[in-house]
Design a protein around this motif. Structure first.
Motif, PDB file in Angstrom:
ATOM      1  N   TYR A   1       0.802  -1.222   0.000  1.00  0.00           N
ATOM      2  CA  TYR A   1       0.000   0.000   0.000  1.00  0.00           C
ATOM      3  C   TYR A   1       0.836   1.275   0.000  1.00  0.00           C
ATOM      4  O   TYR A   1       0.284   2.370   0.014  1.00  0.00           O
ATOM      5  CB  TYR A   1      -0.902   0.010   1.241  1.00  0.00           C
ATOM      6  CG  TYR A   1      -0.139  -0.295   2.517  1.00  0.00           C
ATOM      7  CD1 TYR A   1       0.566   0.695   3.187  1.00  0.00           C
ATOM      8  CD2 TYR A   1      -0.098  -1.591   3.023  1.00  0.00           C
ATOM      9  CE1 TYR A   1       1.292   0.421   4.331  1.00  0.00           C
ATOM     10  CE2 TYR A   1       0.622  -1.882   4.165  1.00  0.00           C
ATOM     11  CZ  TYR A   1       1.324  -0.879   4.820  1.00  0.00           C
ATOM     12  OH  TYR A   1       2.054  -1.171   5.939  1.00  0.00           O
TER      13      TYR A   1
ATOM     14  N   ASN B   1      -4.786   5.573   1.510  1.00  0.00           N
ATOM     15  CA  ASN B   1      -4.918   6.564   0.439  1.00  0.00           C
ATOM     16  C   ASN B   1      -4.191   6.111  -0.816  1.00  0.00           C
ATOM     17  O   ASN B   1      -3.374   5.191  -0.790  1.00  0.00           O
ATOM     18  CB  ASN B   1      -4.339   7.914   0.883  1.00  0.00           C
ATOM     19  CG  ASN B   1      -5.354   8.777   1.584  1.00  0.00           C
ATOM     20  OD1 ASN B   1      -6.390   8.288   2.025  1.00  0.00           O
ATOM     21  ND2 ASN B   1      -5.071  10.062   1.712  1.00  0.00           N
ATOM     22  N   GLU B   2      -4.476   6.805  -1.894  1.00  0.00           N
ATOM     23  CA  GLU B   2      -3.784   6.550  -3.149  1.00  0.00           C
ATOM     24  C   GLU B   2      -2.277   6.744  -2.967  1.00  0.00           C
ATOM     25  O   GLU B   2      -1.831   7.665  -2.288  1.00  0.00           O
ATOM     26  CB  GLU B   2      -4.302   7.511  -4.215  1.00  0.00           C
ATOM     27  CG  GLU B   2      -3.698   7.330  -5.589  1.00  0.00           C
ATOM     28  CD  GLU B   2      -4.200   8.361  -6.576  1.00  0.00           C
ATOM     29  OE1 GLU B   2      -3.604   8.466  -7.663  1.00  0.00           O
ATOM     30  OE2 GLU B   2      -5.174   9.074  -6.265  1.00  0.00           O
ATOM     31  N   ALA B   3      -1.479   5.853  -3.567  1.00  0.00           N
ATOM     32  CA  ALA B   3      -0.021   5.946  -3.517  1.00  0.00           C
ATOM     33  C   ALA B   3       0.555   5.264  -4.749  1.00  0.00           C
ATOM     34  O   ALA B   3      -0.083   4.391  -5.359  1.00  0.00           O
ATOM     35  CB  ALA B   3       0.523   5.279  -2.259  1.00  0.00           C
ATOM     36  N   THR B   4       1.751   5.643  -5.132  1.00  0.00           N
ATOM     37  CA  THR B   4       2.395   5.074  -6.311  1.00  0.00           C
ATOM     38  C   THR B   4       2.556   3.561  -6.148  1.00  0.00           C
ATOM     39  O   THR B   4       3.171   3.086  -5.192  1.00  0.00           O
ATOM     40  CB  THR B   4       3.781   5.704  -6.525  1.00  0.00           C
ATOM     41  OG1 THR B   4       3.626   7.117  -6.681  1.00  0.00           O
ATOM     42  CG2 THR B   4       4.462   5.122  -7.762  1.00  0.00           C
TER      43      THR B   4
ATOM     44  N   ARG C   1      -5.196  -1.544  -3.488  1.00  0.00           N
ATOM     45  CA  ARG C   1      -6.246  -1.322  -2.497  1.00  0.00           C
ATOM     46  C   ARG C   1      -7.409  -2.267  -2.761  1.00  0.00           C
ATOM     47  O   ARG C   1      -7.850  -2.429  -3.904  1.00  0.00           O
ATOM     48  CB  ARG C   1      -6.733   0.136  -2.531  1.00  0.00           C
ATOM     49  CG  ARG C   1      -5.648   1.141  -2.169  1.00  0.00           C
ATOM     50  CD  ARG C   1      -6.237   2.519  -1.894  1.00  0.00           C
ATOM     51  NE  ARG C   1      -6.764   3.155  -3.087  1.00  0.00           N
ATOM     52  CZ  ARG C   1      -7.429   4.311  -3.087  1.00  0.00           C
ATOM     53  NH1 ARG C   1      -7.675   4.930  -1.934  1.00  0.00           N
ATOM     54  NH2 ARG C   1      -7.856   4.851  -4.210  1.00  0.00           N
TER      55      ARG C   1
ATOM     56  N   ARG D   1      -4.128  13.384   5.656  1.00  0.00           N
ATOM     57  CA  ARG D   1      -4.614  12.475   4.616  1.00  0.00           C
ATOM     58  C   ARG D   1      -6.045  12.865   4.214  1.00  0.00           C
ATOM     59  O   ARG D   1      -6.463  12.643   3.091  1.00  0.00           O
ATOM     60  CB  ARG D   1      -4.631  11.028   5.127  1.00  0.00           C
ATOM     61  CG  ARG D   1      -3.278  10.351   5.227  1.00  0.00           C
ATOM     62  CD  ARG D   1      -3.435   8.988   5.880  1.00  0.00           C
ATOM     63  NE  ARG D   1      -2.165   8.279   6.012  1.00  0.00           N
ATOM     64  CZ  ARG D   1      -1.771   7.264   5.251  1.00  0.00           C
ATOM     65  NH1 ARG D   1      -2.551   6.847   4.281  1.00  0.00           N
ATOM     66  NH2 ARG D   1      -0.608   6.665   5.454  1.00  0.00           N
TER      67      ARG D   1
ATOM     68  N   LEU E   1       2.806  12.939  -6.675  1.00  0.00           N
ATOM     69  CA  LEU E   1       2.557  11.716  -5.919  1.00  0.00           C
ATOM     70  C   LEU E   1       3.721  10.739  -5.992  1.00  0.00           C
ATOM     71  O   LEU E   1       4.012  10.031  -5.024  1.00  0.00           O
ATOM     72  CB  LEU E   1       1.269  11.053  -6.423  1.00  0.00           C
ATOM     73  CG  LEU E   1       0.745   9.868  -5.590  1.00  0.00           C
ATOM     74  CD1 LEU E   1       0.468  10.296  -4.154  1.00  0.00           C
ATOM     75  CD2 LEU E   1      -0.504   9.284  -6.231  1.00  0.00           C
TER      76      LEU E   1
ATOM     77  N   PHE F   1       2.205   8.837   0.084  1.00  0.00           N
ATOM     78  CA  PHE F   1       0.780   8.678  -0.191  1.00  0.00           C
ATOM     79  C   PHE F   1       0.202  10.053  -0.528  1.00  0.00           C
ATOM     80  O   PHE F   1       0.863  11.080  -0.333  1.00  0.00           O
ATOM     81  CB  PHE F   1       0.042   8.072   1.011  1.00  0.00           C
ATOM     82  CG  PHE F   1       0.308   8.815   2.295  1.00  0.00           C
ATOM     83  CD1 PHE F   1      -0.384   9.971   2.620  1.00  0.00           C
ATOM     84  CD2 PHE F   1       1.264   8.354   3.184  1.00  0.00           C
ATOM     85  CE1 PHE F   1      -0.124  10.665   3.792  1.00  0.00           C
ATOM     86  CE2 PHE F   1       1.535   9.031   4.369  1.00  0.00           C
ATOM     87  CZ  PHE F   1       0.840  10.190   4.669  1.00  0.00           C
ATOM     88  N   LYS F   2      -1.011  10.071  -1.004  1.00  0.00           N
ATOM     89  CA  LYS F   2      -1.656  11.325  -1.360  1.00  0.00           C
ATOM     90  C   LYS F   2      -2.245  11.982  -0.121  1.00  0.00           C
ATOM     91  O   LYS F   2      -2.927  11.331   0.674  1.00  0.00           O
ATOM     92  CB  LYS F   2      -2.770  11.062  -2.372  1.00  0.00           C
ATOM     93  CG  LYS F   2      -3.443  12.321  -2.888  1.00  0.00           C
ATOM     94  CD  LYS F   2      -4.489  11.971  -3.943  1.00  0.00           C
ATOM     95  CE  LYS F   2      -5.141  13.231  -4.503  1.00  0.00           C
ATOM     96  NZ  LYS F   2      -6.153  12.909  -5.546  1.00  0.00           N
TER      97      LYS F   2
END
Length: 472
Positions: free
Chosen positions: A101, A277-280, A284, A316, A355, A360-361
């Motif tokens: 993640y 959260n969104e991450a490179t 998810r 976050r 990002l 994480f975003k």
């Protein structure tokens, strides 16, 4: 010396099978069962795991609103209107783990770096220029981030003075250490040592941490046990919501709390509840993602279950949701947050988040000044207070003060004093106007004794005349 590769012989204090059974057995609790738990919570009595499960399984909107209202009441009773502010500072993004993640996982092809002392100084100076007094310094899992490096970088952060500004409190977010290594870090007079278990569900833990030091569930689980055995008074726990069922994770957090209380007579100083959260390169699972209402319920139920523990809501989350969550029991937030390496000194605030350079975003990139102004406009008192840590009111001693409510004699006046420092040295004119209006209301509050009001006015006058670092 015990290392992460060695078997941790202690039996896990997380009983996954029992947790699932309790959650199943308490489904659809009766009104009487719910009322009994709420009555205990209202008196700030210890809640059992079954009690917490009943709150988690109380799904009706009417009951959820009752939980929210009681959480807000308890927060005000224990903490008043205060909200502690801090900033995260990443020391590096090198990593040997493969967490599914995380944007910093070893598999990602990103630029890697560890800050040297000169680069660290630039970041701390930039943070001080914004008005920050409290940091959480974040270190990855890598040979660069030794106990000696952590100790020396914390000491460096404390050493930097600029104008009237300085960092007075450094908390740590880092990998679990051996007892002997914690003692090295302790030499720097750190605040809270924070380790997130991420997920308390062991099978899920193994799946999302396929290799590296973090793959050892029990080494991480007992990381803060070793820290407290090494003499660190304050520790912080947390779960990353979105990896497994959210109700299970809350029950895991409560088992962690009870383990520390049983072993050391005091639970964690803080609990965090970040959402995935969104991450490179992140993976998810939609099945376990946590919605906004569920996050609010998590916060409120934790406030009922651990009324004296700090609850941290991070950037976050977006500004609107953070506003909605503040009333439910949150006592600490970050502000002016940047999580790209060297972002405080080099990156313009208006630039778009990149990002691929971050873990994480983030959802709230507003400046410290903007966040503080909004908090005050909504009736909250921003605090940079560090008095308890410098006067030894930590661990069990902190609970001795906070549980009877004596902490109000210290925390509200100290919050006002640190706020006045910020207003004098760093605030925009708009924020200064809002801030002094709030200070006037706090000083005249009926919650303060006449003696405290008198001495507080004297200290505020000294701050306006150039005095700094005044506290009770």
């Amino acid at each position: 010396m015990l290392t992460w590769k060695d078997e941790v012989e202690e039996k896990s204090f997380i009983d996954g099978e029992m947790t699932e059974k309790v959650l199943e057995a308490t489904k659809n609790p009766s009104r009487d069962e719910f009322d009994k738990v709420m009555a205990k919570a209202a008196e700030q009595k210890e809640l059992s795991l079954e009690d917490v499960a009943i709150l988690l399984n109380s799904e009706e909107q009417e009951r959820v609103e009752e939980i929210f209202n009681l959480a807000s009441s308890i927060k005000k009773r224990v903490y008043g209107n205060r909200v502690v502010l801090f900033a995260p500072l990443y020391l590096g993004n090198k990593c040997t783990n493969s967490c599914t993640y995380c944007g910093f996982k070893v598999d990602n092809q990103i630029g890697r770096k560890t800050l040297n002392m000169e680069e660290l100084s630039c970041e701390v100076e930039a943070l001080v220029d914004e008005g920050h007094k409290r940091l959480i310094m974040v270190y990855g899992t890598h040979p660069d981030y030794t106990p000696e490096y952590i100790r020396d970088t914390v000491k460096k952060a404390y050493s930097i003075k600029k104008g009237n500004g300085e960092i007075r409190r450094v908390n740590i977010n880092a990998s679990p250490l051996a007892e002997e290594e914690y003692r090295i870090v302790k030499e720097a007079e750190i605040g809270t040592y924070q380790i997130f278990q991420e997920t308390y569900h062991e099978e899920t833990y193994k799946r999302v941490h396929p290799r590296g030091e973090k793959s050892n569930f029990k080494w991480r689980l007992f990381g803060l046990t070793r820290a407290m055995r090494a003499g660190l008074d304050d520790v912080g726990i947390g779960a990353l919501f979105g990896l497994y069922k959210w109700k299970f994770e809350v029950m895991g957090l409560m088992q962690h709390v009870k383990h520390l209380e049983t072993e050391f007579g005091v639970g964690p100083h803080t609990i965090s509840f970040p959402r995935l959260n969104e991450a490179t390169g992140a993976v998810r699972d939609p099945e376990y993602l946590v919605g906004d209402m569920e996050l609010k319920r998590i916060i409120a139920i934790l406030r009922l279950a651990v009324p004296y523990t700090g609850l941290i809501l991070t950037a976050r989350e977006n500004p609107e949701l953070r506003r909605e969550c503040m009333e439910l029991g949150v006592s600490q937030i970050d502000a002016g947050t940047q999580i790209e390496l060297q972002a405080y000194s080099k990156k313009a605030k208006e630039e778009k988040q990149e990002l691929e350079k971050e873990q994480f975003k983030i959802g709230d990139s507003r400046s410290l000044d903007e966040v503080m102004r909004e908090l005050m406009a909504n009736g909250f008192t921003p605090s940079f207070c560090t008095a308890c840590y410098r006067l030894g009111r930590t661990g069990e001693h902190f609970m001795e003060f906070s549980k009877p409510g004596f902490i109000h004699h210290y925390c509200t006046p100290n919050a006002v004093l640190t706020l006045a420092e910020y207003l004098e040295d760093y605030a925009s004119e708009e924020t200064k106007e809002v801030g002094y209006g709030l200070i006037l209301r706090e000083v005249e509050s009926s919650d303060l004794t006449e003696n405290v009001k008198s001495t507080l006015r004297e200290k505020l006058d000294k701050i306006r005349s150039g005095g700094r670092d005044l506290y009770y």
